[in-house]
Design a protein around this motif. Sequence first.
Motif, PDB file in Angstrom:
ATOM      1  N   PRO A 265     -25.093 -84.318 104.740  1.00 45.83           N
ATOM      2  CA  PRO A 265     -25.021 -83.524 103.481  1.00 45.83           C
ATOM      3  C   PRO A 265     -25.293 -84.567 102.516  1.00 45.83           C
ATOM      4  CG  PRO A 265     -23.239 -83.002 104.771  1.00 45.83           C
ATOM      5  CD  PRO A 265     -23.768 -84.156 105.541  1.00 45.83           C
ATOM      6  N   TYR A 266     -25.970 -84.240 101.249  1.00 42.18           N
ATOM      7  CA  TYR A 266     -26.019 -84.914 100.147  1.00 42.18           C
ATOM      8  C   TYR A 266     -24.773 -84.699  99.260  1.00 42.18           C
ATOM      9  CZ  TYR A 266     -30.616 -86.247 101.213  1.00 42.18           C
ATOM     10  OH  TYR A 266     -31.668 -87.197 101.908  1.00 42.18           O
ATOM     11  N   ASP A 267     -24.572 -85.559  98.214  1.00 41.51           N
ATOM     12  CA  ASP A 267     -23.236 -85.642  97.498  1.00 41.51           C
ATOM     13  C   ASP A 267     -22.906 -84.279  96.879  1.00 41.51           C
ATOM     14  OD1 ASP A 267     -21.396 -87.480  95.982  1.00 41.51           O
ATOM     15  OD2 ASP A 267     -22.109 -86.196  94.433  1.00 41.51           O
ATOM     16  N   TYR A 268     -21.941 -83.847  96.985  1.00 42.41           N
ATOM     17  CA  TYR A 268     -21.411 -82.460  96.684  1.00 42.41           C
ATOM     18  C   TYR A 268     -21.579 -82.454  95.172  1.00 42.41           C
ATOM     19  CZ  TYR A 268     -18.824 -78.299  95.886  1.00 42.41           C
ATOM     20  OH  TYR A 268     -18.325 -76.962  95.551  1.00 42.41           O
ATOM     21  N   ASN A 269     -21.098 -83.238  94.310  1.00 42.19           N
ATOM     22  CA  ASN A 269     -21.046 -83.225  92.973  1.00 42.19           C
ATOM     23  C   ASN A 269     -22.403 -83.368  92.420  1.00 42.19           C
ATOM     24  OD1 ASN A 269     -18.162 -83.123  92.539  1.00 42.19           O
ATOM     25  ND2 ASN A 269     -17.875 -85.278  92.707  1.00 42.19           N
ATOM     26  N   MET A 270     -23.170 -84.121  92.834  1.00 45.45           N
ATOM     27  CA  MET A 270     -24.781 -84.213  92.221  1.00 45.45           C
ATOM     28  C   MET A 270     -25.607 -83.032  92.630  1.00 45.45           C
ATOM     29  SD  MET A 270     -25.957 -88.095  92.965  1.00 45.45           S
ATOM     30  CE  MET A 270     -27.522 -87.911  91.947  1.00 45.45           C
ATOM     31  N   VAL A 271     -25.275 -82.555  93.778  1.00 40.32           N
ATOM     32  CA  VAL A 271     -26.039 -81.241  94.090  1.00 40.32           C
ATOM     33  C   VAL A 271     -25.511 -80.157  93.186  1.00 40.32           C
ATOM     34  CG1 VAL A 271     -26.310 -79.354  96.119  1.00 40.32           C
ATOM     35  CG2 VAL A 271     -26.507 -81.765  96.632  1.00 40.32           C
ATOM     36  N   SER A 272     -24.235 -80.121  92.778  1.00 43.07           N
ATOM     37  CA  SER A 272     -23.585 -78.921  92.056  1.00 43.07           C
ATOM     38  C   SER A 272     -24.184 -79.177  90.639  1.00 43.07           C
ATOM     39  CB  SER A 272     -22.220 -79.179  92.062  1.00 43.07           C
ATOM     40  OG  SER A 272     -21.523 -78.879  93.408  1.00 43.07           O
ATOM     41  N   GLU A 273     -24.297 -80.521  90.054  1.00 42.20           N
ATOM     42  CA  GLU A 273     -24.908 -80.548  88.739  1.00 42.20           C
ATOM     43  C   GLU A 273     -26.194 -80.177  88.688  1.00 42.20           C
ATOM     44  OE1 GLU A 273     -22.101 -84.932  87.908  1.00 42.20           O
ATOM     45  OE2 GLU A 273     -24.570 -84.894  88.574  1.00 42.20           O
ATOM     46  N   LEU A 274     -27.019 -80.518  89.716  1.00 43.23           N
ATOM     47  CA  LEU A 274     -28.699 -80.185  89.792  1.00 43.23           C
ATOM     48  C   LEU A 274     -28.614 -78.455  89.626  1.00 43.23           C
ATOM     49  CD1 LEU A 274     -29.660 -82.614  92.209  1.00 43.23           C
ATOM     50  CD2 LEU A 274     -30.556 -82.741  89.872  1.00 43.23           C
ATOM     51  N   LEU A 275     -27.738 -78.040  90.449  1.00 37.47           N
ATOM     52  CA  LEU A 275     -27.854 -76.316  90.266  1.00 37.47           C
ATOM     53  C   LEU A 275     -27.438 -75.935  89.002  1.00 37.47           C
ATOM     54  CD1 LEU A 275     -26.290 -75.821  93.940  1.00 37.47           C
ATOM     55  CD2 LEU A 275     -28.496 -75.019  93.228  1.00 37.47           C
ATOM     56  N   THR A 276     -26.370 -76.459  88.527  1.00 39.53           N
ATOM     57  CA  THR A 276     -26.014 -76.063  87.222  1.00 39.53           C
ATOM     58  C   THR A 276     -27.059 -76.194  86.101  1.00 39.53           C
ATOM     59  OG1 THR A 276     -23.562 -76.596  87.765  1.00 39.53           O
ATOM     60  CG2 THR A 276     -24.166 -76.367  85.317  1.00 39.53           C
ATOM     61  N   LEU A 277     -27.485 -77.276  86.083  1.00 32.09           N
ATOM     62  CA  LEU A 277     -28.781 -77.604  85.240  1.00 32.09           C
ATOM     63  C   LEU A 277     -29.925 -76.592  85.269  1.00 32.09           C
ATOM     64  CD1 LEU A 277     -29.015 -81.438  85.270  1.00 32.09           C
ATOM     65  CD2 LEU A 277     -28.166 -80.080  83.134  1.00 32.09           C
ATOM     66  N   SER A 278     -30.195 -76.362  86.748  1.00 34.22           N
ATOM     67  CA  SER A 278     -31.344 -75.424  87.023  1.00 34.22           C
ATOM     68  C   SER A 278     -31.134 -73.974  86.303  1.00 34.22           C
ATOM     69  CB  SER A 278     -31.619 -75.212  88.372  1.00 34.22           C
ATOM     70  OG  SER A 278     -31.891 -76.649  89.079  1.00 34.22           O
ATOM     71  N   LYS A 279     -29.761 -73.502  86.578  1.00 31.09           N
ATOM     72  CA  LYS A 279     -29.538 -72.226  85.969  1.00 31.09           C
ATOM     73  C   LYS A 279     -29.509 -72.311  84.412  1.00 31.09           C
ATOM     74  CE  LYS A 279     -26.701 -71.215  90.168  1.00 31.09           C
ATOM     75  NZ  LYS A 279     -25.573 -71.003  90.795  1.00 31.09           N
ATOM     76  N   LYS A 280     -28.861 -73.261  83.877  1.00 34.43           N
ATOM     77  CA  LYS A 280     -28.761 -73.303  82.481  1.00 34.43           C
ATOM     78  C   LYS A 280     -30.130 -73.406  81.952  1.00 34.43           C
ATOM     79  CE  LYS A 280     -27.178 -76.765  78.926  1.00 34.43           C
ATOM     80  NZ  LYS A 280     -26.626 -78.020  78.788  1.00 34.43           N
ATOM     81  N   HIS A 281     -30.989 -74.137  82.207  1.00 39.83           N
ATOM     82  CA  HIS A 281     -32.471 -74.081  81.540  1.00 39.83           C
ATOM     83  C   HIS A 281     -33.204 -73.151  82.057  1.00 39.83           C
ATOM     84  CE1 HIS A 281     -31.303 -77.689  79.204  1.00 39.83           C
ATOM     85  NE2 HIS A 281     -30.851 -78.111  80.358  1.00 39.83           N
ATOM     86  N   GLN A 282     -32.921 -72.246  83.075  1.00 41.99           N
ATOM     87  CA  GLN A 282     -33.519 -71.241  83.693  1.00 41.99           C
ATOM     88  C   GLN A 282     -34.743 -71.667  84.344  1.00 41.99           C
ATOM     89  OE1 GLN A 282     -34.364 -68.598  80.187  1.00 41.99           O
ATOM     90  NE2 GLN A 282     -32.801 -67.186  81.083  1.00 41.99           N
ATOM     91  N   ILE A 283     -34.749 -72.922  85.143  1.00 45.19           N
ATOM     92  CA  ILE A 283     -35.538 -73.602  86.127  1.00 45.19           C
ATOM     93  C   ILE A 283     -36.011 -72.975  87.283  1.00 45.19           C
ATOM     94  CG2 ILE A 283     -36.277 -75.742  86.996  1.00 45.19           C
ATOM     95  CD1 ILE A 283     -34.557 -77.097  84.585  1.00 45.19           C
ATOM     96  N   ASN A 284     -36.665 -72.502  87.651  1.00 45.22           N
ATOM     97  CA  ASN A 284     -37.125 -71.841  89.235  1.00 45.22           C
ATOM     98  C   ASN A 284     -36.616 -72.789  90.057  1.00 45.22           C
ATOM     99  OD1 ASN A 284     -37.925 -69.545  87.769  1.00 45.22           O
ATOM    100  ND2 ASN A 284     -40.110 -69.858  88.276  1.00 45.22           N
ATOM    101  N   HIS A 285     -35.795 -72.613  90.999  1.00 47.89           N
ATOM    102  CA  HIS A 285     -35.469 -73.486  91.924  1.00 47.89           C
ATOM    103  C   HIS A 285     -34.709 -72.819  93.296  1.00 47.89           C
ATOM    104  CE1 HIS A 285     -31.534 -71.969  90.190  1.00 47.89           C
ATOM    105  NE2 HIS A 285     -31.059 -72.382  91.386  1.00 47.89           N
ATOM    106  N   ALA A 286     -34.545 -73.596  94.361  1.00 51.69           N
ATOM    107  CA  ALA A 286     -34.236 -73.280  95.402  1.00 51.69           C
ATOM    108  C   ALA A 286     -33.311 -74.252  96.000  1.00 51.69           C
ATOM    109  CB  ALA A 286     -35.382 -72.836  96.513  1.00 51.69           C
TER     110      ALA A 286
END
Length: 346
Positions: A265-286
Amino acid sequence: MSFDQSYFYSLVKDILTTPSPSGYTYHVIEKIAQYSSELGLSHHKTNKGNLIIEFPGIHPNQTLALAAHVDTLGLMVRSINHDGTLNLTSIGGNQMMTLQGEYCQIHTRNNTTYTGTILSTTPSAHVYKECTQTGQTIDELMVRIDEKAESKDDVINLGIQNGDFISIDPKTVITKSGFIKSRHIDDKVSVSIILTVFKYLKDNNLKPRHTIKLIISTYEEVGHGASYIPNDVSRLLVVDMGCVGKDLSCTEYDVSICAKDSSGPYDYNMVSELLTLSKKHQINHAIDIYPFYGSDASAALRAGHDIKAALIGPGVHASHGVERTHIEGCLNTMKLIFAYLTEIQF
């Protein structure tokens, strides 16, 4: 937010078409060093040949590392046959079935380059009954050199010897519909993505929150690319290809966020931060799990560095073969990198 797509495409074409199999990356590293100088960014090379580019931040006492690799899959001359063809050894995890018929270049130790074609050892349907059954392994492939070389001595007289690098023609094409198709998108597109984000920051007189050290690694495809990380780095964000296919969520139009690969696994906090930013800025992500994958983060962590690490990248189809991505996936990756560099505090 408008990234310079012309600049990005120019980088993509130049970097993708510069030969750089793992261990033979000197020319492309020089080009990237020049690009960083044009952006006004300082850089230096490590003993291993990695390039580290520094972008000063608002808080210079805190350092975030980015990493992308510029080395690619390739081949090397294993031995020379009596008929002047070359036996091969693989550099990295080539898909052998995709190599038949590909053009290539042989790079000699005296700085001469010859062209050739990768073929099966039974290349003619009019000669070999087993033609259609051959070419699935490295031992069933050879290179036919585009010179009058009909014996081993002829090849040696050209200056070709065992251990010479062979680069595979990337066949780079950018379509009107926005697709980038080429060998070695993994990971040269990511290098182009990061430099385009840096250009946006420079053009708009912006700074990242933290000092950025971009590690351009040169041995990722063979497992030890970013095994050295500067001592002042506490976080590492790797930008590498996202996986497309099977039960994965990512497409070529998304930025992929990796939760886990073959190294864990990759770092839990960093992955969560990346997900939060993707949703905040409406960035298409998976968000996905890459089953047969390792990265520069894997190399750094295995080397014993005490860092947090995460992995993102544009969705890439048909990895380690004739790959393809799309400008939308690249732009979404740029947006997420920009948001991470300018918003995250640690």
